[in-house]
Write a protein that holds these residues in place. Structure first.
Motif, short mmCIF file in Angstrom:
data_model
loop_
_atom_site.label_atom_id
_atom_site.label_comp_id
_atom_site.label_asym_id
_atom_site.label_seq_id
_atom_site.Cartn_x
_atom_site.Cartn_y
_atom_site.Cartn_z
N LEU A 29 0.83 -1.20 0.00
CA LEU A 29 0.00 0.00 0.00
C LEU A 29 0.86 1.25 0.00
O LEU A 29 0.57 2.23 -0.69
CB LEU A 29 -0.93 0.00 1.22
CG LEU A 29 -2.01 -1.08 1.27
CD1 LEU A 29 -2.78 -0.99 2.58
CD2 LEU A 29 -2.96 -0.97 0.09
N SER A 30 1.94 1.20 0.76
CA SER A 30 2.85 2.34 0.84
C SER A 30 3.46 2.66 -0.51
O SER A 30 3.42 3.80 -0.97
CB SER A 30 3.96 2.04 1.86
OG SER A 30 4.99 2.99 1.77
N ARG A 31 4.00 1.64 -1.18
CA ARG A 31 4.66 1.85 -2.48
C ARG A 31 3.68 2.28 -3.55
O ARG A 31 3.98 3.15 -4.36
CB ARG A 31 5.34 0.55 -2.94
CG ARG A 31 6.55 0.12 -2.15
CD ARG A 31 7.27 -1.01 -2.89
NE ARG A 31 6.37 -2.08 -3.29
CZ ARG A 31 6.08 -3.13 -2.54
NH1 ARG A 31 6.59 -3.22 -1.31
NH2 ARG A 31 5.27 -4.08 -2.97
N THR A 32 2.50 1.69 -3.54
CA THR A 32 1.59 1.83 -4.66
C THR A 32 0.72 3.08 -4.59
O THR A 32 0.47 3.73 -5.60
CB THR A 32 0.68 0.58 -4.75
OG1 THR A 32 1.49 -0.59 -4.75
CG2 THR A 32 -0.16 0.61 -6.02
N PHE A 33 0.29 3.44 -3.40
CA PHE A 33 -0.69 4.51 -3.28
C PHE A 33 -0.21 5.73 -2.50
O PHE A 33 -0.82 6.80 -2.61
CB PHE A 33 -1.97 3.99 -2.61
CG PHE A 33 -2.52 2.77 -3.27
CD1 PHE A 33 -3.00 2.83 -4.56
CD2 PHE A 33 -2.55 1.56 -2.61
CE1 PHE A 33 -3.51 1.71 -5.18
CE2 PHE A 33 -3.05 0.43 -3.23
CZ PHE A 33 -3.53 0.50 -4.51
N PHE A 34 0.85 5.59 -1.72
CA PHE A 34 1.24 6.70 -0.84
C PHE A 34 2.69 7.12 -1.00
O PHE A 34 3.31 7.60 -0.07
CB PHE A 34 0.94 6.32 0.62
CG PHE A 34 -0.51 6.06 0.89
CD1 PHE A 34 -1.41 7.11 0.95
CD2 PHE A 34 -0.98 4.77 1.04
CE1 PHE A 34 -2.77 6.87 1.19
CE2 PHE A 34 -2.32 4.52 1.27
CZ PHE A 34 -3.22 5.57 1.34
N GLN A 35 3.24 6.91 -2.21
CA GLN A 35 4.58 7.40 -2.57
C GLN A 35 5.64 7.03 -1.52
O GLN A 35 6.53 7.81 -1.20
CB GLN A 35 4.57 8.92 -2.78
CG GLN A 35 3.92 9.37 -4.07
CD GLN A 35 2.41 9.23 -4.03
OE1 GLN A 35 1.77 9.68 -3.08
NE2 GLN A 35 1.84 8.60 -5.04
N GLY A 36 5.54 5.84 -0.97
CA GLY A 36 6.56 5.34 -0.05
C GLY A 36 6.38 5.73 1.40
O GLY A 36 7.16 5.31 2.27
N ALA A 37 5.37 6.53 1.73
CA ALA A 37 5.12 6.88 3.13
C ALA A 37 4.66 5.64 3.88
O ALA A 37 3.86 4.86 3.37
CB ALA A 37 4.06 7.97 3.22
N PRO A 38 5.15 5.41 5.11
CA PRO A 38 4.76 4.22 5.88
C PRO A 38 3.25 4.15 6.07
O PRO A 38 2.59 5.16 6.30
CB PRO A 38 5.48 4.40 7.22
CG PRO A 38 6.60 5.34 6.93
CD PRO A 38 6.12 6.25 5.84
N VAL A 39 2.70 2.95 5.97
CA VAL A 39 1.27 2.72 6.13
C VAL A 39 1.05 1.68 7.20
O VAL A 39 1.74 0.65 7.24
CB VAL A 39 0.63 2.25 4.80
CG1 VAL A 39 -0.83 1.86 5.01
CG2 VAL A 39 0.73 3.34 3.75
N ALA A 40 0.09 1.93 8.08
CA ALA A 40 -0.26 0.96 9.13
C ALA A 40 -1.76 0.73 9.11
O ALA A 40 -2.54 1.68 9.08
CB ALA A 40 0.17 1.47 10.50
N LEU A 41 -2.17 -0.55 9.08
CA LEU A 41 -3.58 -0.94 9.20
C LEU A 41 -3.83 -1.31 10.65
O LEU A 41 -3.19 -2.22 11.18
CB LEU A 41 -3.89 -2.12 8.27
CG LEU A 41 -3.66 -1.90 6.78
CD1 LEU A 41 -3.90 -3.19 6.00
CD2 LEU A 41 -4.56 -0.80 6.25
N ILE A 42 -4.79 -0.64 11.27
CA ILE A 42 -4.98 -0.78 12.72
C ILE A 42 -6.44 -1.16 13.00
O ILE A 42 -7.35 -0.35 12.77
CB ILE A 42 -4.65 0.54 13.44
CG1 ILE A 42 -3.25 1.02 13.04
CG2 ILE A 42 -4.78 0.37 14.96
CD1 ILE A 42 -2.99 2.46 13.40
N PRO A 43 -6.70 -2.38 13.49
CA PRO A 43 -8.07 -2.75 13.87
C PRO A 43 -8.39 -2.18 15.26
O PRO A 43 -7.90 -2.68 16.27
CB PRO A 43 -8.04 -4.28 13.87
CG PRO A 43 -6.61 -4.63 14.16
CD PRO A 43 -5.77 -3.51 13.62
N ARG A 44 -9.20 -1.15 15.32
CA ARG A 44 -9.53 -0.49 16.59
C ARG A 44 -10.70 -1.20 17.26
O ARG A 44 -11.84 -1.14 16.78
CB ARG A 44 -9.86 0.98 16.35
CG ARG A 44 -8.68 1.83 15.92
CD ARG A 44 -7.69 2.03 17.05
NE ARG A 44 -8.30 2.78 18.13
CZ ARG A 44 -8.27 4.11 18.22
NH1 ARG A 44 -7.62 4.82 17.30
NH2 ARG A 44 -8.86 4.72 19.22
#
Length: 655
Positions: A291-306
């Motif tokens: 997700l980071s590479r493809t959609f957010f230009q390399g910015a770190p991505v975290a999926l968090i189940p709250r």
């Protein structure tokens, strides 16, 4: 990932043909002789207007699952199927004479799916049919000898010989394929038979009724999309892998989130993976990196189940985490579509998707397509219904996808009720009539941040590939039709735009800033001068006659050999030899040692040149060229210079 330990990476043949399931075979007409989908690739799109049978066919393929009857690119499988089709093509020549020699042969040829197998099984032996083919082949060979003694022969002996050879070839192919399932011997002992290649394949269906937002806090509502899909399409189906599951509770337990994905179970899936073992947590980490590479230009991505919200939050870079619904429906769709590709990356996967373009910007549609086509070694088969012209665009730029055209047959109006009938066909490469088929009209609406204007379709395809390779080398992520798009202005039509005509169409109002590329043509010097004055450094004049002249001698040679198949004699040549030449005429007159030996030599005494001297069949020539242009090293110096200019412009306009 190590090929030896990853069963999802095919070490051999791939599925390339599927016989229509029994549930739709009577109502659909596909390709003969077995009513099959021919030309299965990694991505397979079913295209057609509403009520053309696309979705029903897709669901039936999924419901049949491991009972699908498939064939593959295995040498003997291809041989058997093509030979049987050759046999059937020869049979009409026996009408009125020689009928007794082939009595019942057509029935025998289509009586069993020779060269096919169920996905969970090996190829069958077909001993009875093979014996009958062998007997007929022997009878035909003897008859050929007898007819040669006739003067003149009443039936062509060569025809008899060919049919006899075809039947012997089918018998040999059946024997070779059957060996794959035979138990091997080791140290004099028989070992267990090898496991069928697709035994552990996964089959997953994603309906149009999907999303990641719960309709209420009621726990049972997390199954709302699944329940509707199950009851409408799959409950009670007979002779299917799901047929023994009747209660909705049992169906939810066994299939929701496992084979039928709606997205409402993602919270539970993510929670289980993050609290699971190392491999489970690694899967989530790798998916976040994607997700980071493809959609957010390399910015770190975290999926968090709250847990307090029973929903998934996403954190991107230094931004505060937000519920996934705050990031838009498109991103939710991409997660639902791409997650199963990651989760089941270690096994063969058959993925069936209804309308993957729902809620997706055209640029993100391409991102999804790229994620499907990225790993060429992986055994992945995606089947999708679509009305999107974006999916059709890949028919002229990709060779690892197939477009199947679905249509409802027009029936005679006799007043009687009847079930609708449909046809489904693999389309011709670059079939532009598909746009009209699904109701798409030419549009000037631009979605991208900047545009690159080129003369025609092959220019677009060449420069699209060149740009892709340069960005890959620079380790930059820019997506076509999102960050940039190509526009075909049609050569002489450029005079109707406001660059050259104050009364013409206002380009700036249409698509803001653009970069325009033109072929070199001495007859257009005055036009090129005006374009340079108007656009300044946003006008690029090719240093060669046209785009094909940017190809390297190595690539052009490979294209010629792909057409000729045989070892055609070619002269050596350099790029400077054809810099300003018409490339088709140059190949005919300077590359081919003897053009009359070419398979393409025709009545006009040309092979690769059309009447103007340029390449004939430009789109097909381009497709073969792009098969050879896979890395930056495959670009000529001039092609690299042009691609660098385009990439610099794209980066600047997206800054």
């Amino acid at each position: 990932m190590n090929d030896k330990t990853n069963p999802g990476v095919p070490s051999g043949p791939r599925v390339d043909e599927i016989i229509l399931p029994d549930g739709v075979k009577a109502d659909y007409e596909a390709s003969g002789p077995h009513n099959s989908l021919v030309g299965i690739k990694r991505l397979n799109a079913f295209v057609g207007p509403n009520n053309s049978g696309k979705s029903r066919l897709l669901r039936e393929l999924f419901a049949t699952a491991q009972n699908l009857i498939v064939s593959s690119t295995a040498e003997h499988s291809v041989l058997i199927r093509s030979t049987i089709r050759n046999c059937i093509d020869l049979l009409p020549a026996f009408e009125n004479q020689g009928d007794q020699l082939i009595q019942g042969l057509h029935t025998n040829l289509v009586s069993a799916p020779f060269g096919f197998h169920e996905t969970t099984h090996h190829f069958a032996y077909y001993d009875k049919q093979k014996s009958e083919f062998s007997q007929i082949a022997t009878k035909l060979a003897r008859a050929a000898g007898a007819y040669r003694r006739h003067n003149p022969p009443t039936l062509d002996p060569g025809l008899l010989d060919n049919l006899s050879k075809y039947l012997y070839a089918v018998c040999q192919g059946i024997d070779e394929l059957a060996k794959e399932g035979k138990p091997p011997f080791d140290s004099g002992r028989q070992q267990p038979p090898p496991e069928p290649r697709l035994r552990n394949a996964k089959y997953i269906y994603i309906p149009t009724l999907r999303g990641m937002r719960l309709s209420s806090e009621n726990e049972s509502h997390m199954h709302a999309y699944f329940d509707r899909t199950w009851n409408d399409y799959f409950k009670g189906k007979k002779k299917r892998p799901h047929s023994d599951v009747e209660s909705i509770e049992k169906a939810r337990t066994e299939y929701h989130g496992k084979t039928i994905l709606t997205g409402l179970d993602l919270y539970e899936w993510l929670t289980n993976k993050l609290l699971g073992g190392l491999n489970d947590r690694a899967l989530v980490r790798e998916y976040q990196e994607f997700l980071s590479r493809t959609f957010f230009q390399g910015a770190p991505v975290a999926l968090i189940p709250r847990r307090e919200h029973d929903t998934v939050h996403i954190k991107v870079g230094n931004e505060k985490e937000r519920p996934v619904e705050h990031l838009g429906d498109g991103l939710q769709q991409l997660i639902i579509l791409t997650l199963p590709i990651f989760e089941h990356r270690n096994v063969p996967l058959f993925l069936f998707i209804e309308e993957p373009d729902l809620f997706l910007h055209p640029g993100y549609q391409r991102v999804f397509i790229d994620s499907v086509l990225a790993d060429k070694k992986r055994e992945l088969y995606v089947f999708a219904t679509t009305h999107s012209s974006q999916f059709l665009d890949i028919t002229v730029s990709r060779d690892d996808c197939s477009i199947f055209r679905c249509e409802k047959q027009i029936c005679d109006e006799d007043g009687e009720e009847h079930d609708p009938k449909f046809t489904v066909r693999n389309t011709t490469f670059g079939d532009q009539s598909l746009l009209k088929h699904i109701g798409v009209r030419p549009s000037s609406v631009m979605f991208a941040n900047c545009t690159i204007w080129v003369e025609g379709i092959t220019d677009r395809l060449y420069f699209s590939r060149f740009v892709e390779l340069v960005f890959k080398q620079r380790n930059l992520t820019y997506t076509e039709n999102l960050h940039y798009a190509f526009v075909e202005y049609g050569g002489g039509n450029i005079t109707h735009w406001s660059f050259l005509d104050d009364e013409g169409i206002d380009v700036e109002r249409l698509c803001a800033r653009l970069l325009l590329i033109a072929d070199q043509d001495s007859k257009k010097d005055e036009r090129h001068k005006k374009l340079a004055e108007k656009l300044s450094d946003r006008f690029v004049l090719l240093p060669v006659r046209e785009s094909e002249n940017l190809l390297t001698p190595k690539v052009i040679t490979a294209i010629i050999r792909s057409y000729e198949k045989e070892d055609v004699k070619l002269n050596s040549f350099t790029q400077s030899d054809y810099k300003t030449a018409y490339i088709g005429k140059f190949i005919d007159n300077h590359v081919l040692v003897d053009k009359t030996k070419s398979k393409r030599y025709g009545k006009l005494q040309t092979c690769y040149a059309d009447k103007s001297g340029t390449v004939k069949g430009k789109v097909e020539f381009c497709r073969r060229a792009l098969e050879q242009v896979e890395s930056i090293d495959d670009l000529s110096e001039n092609a690299r210079v042009i691609a660098d200019k385009i990439c610099n412009y794209i980066v600047q306009e997206n800054a």
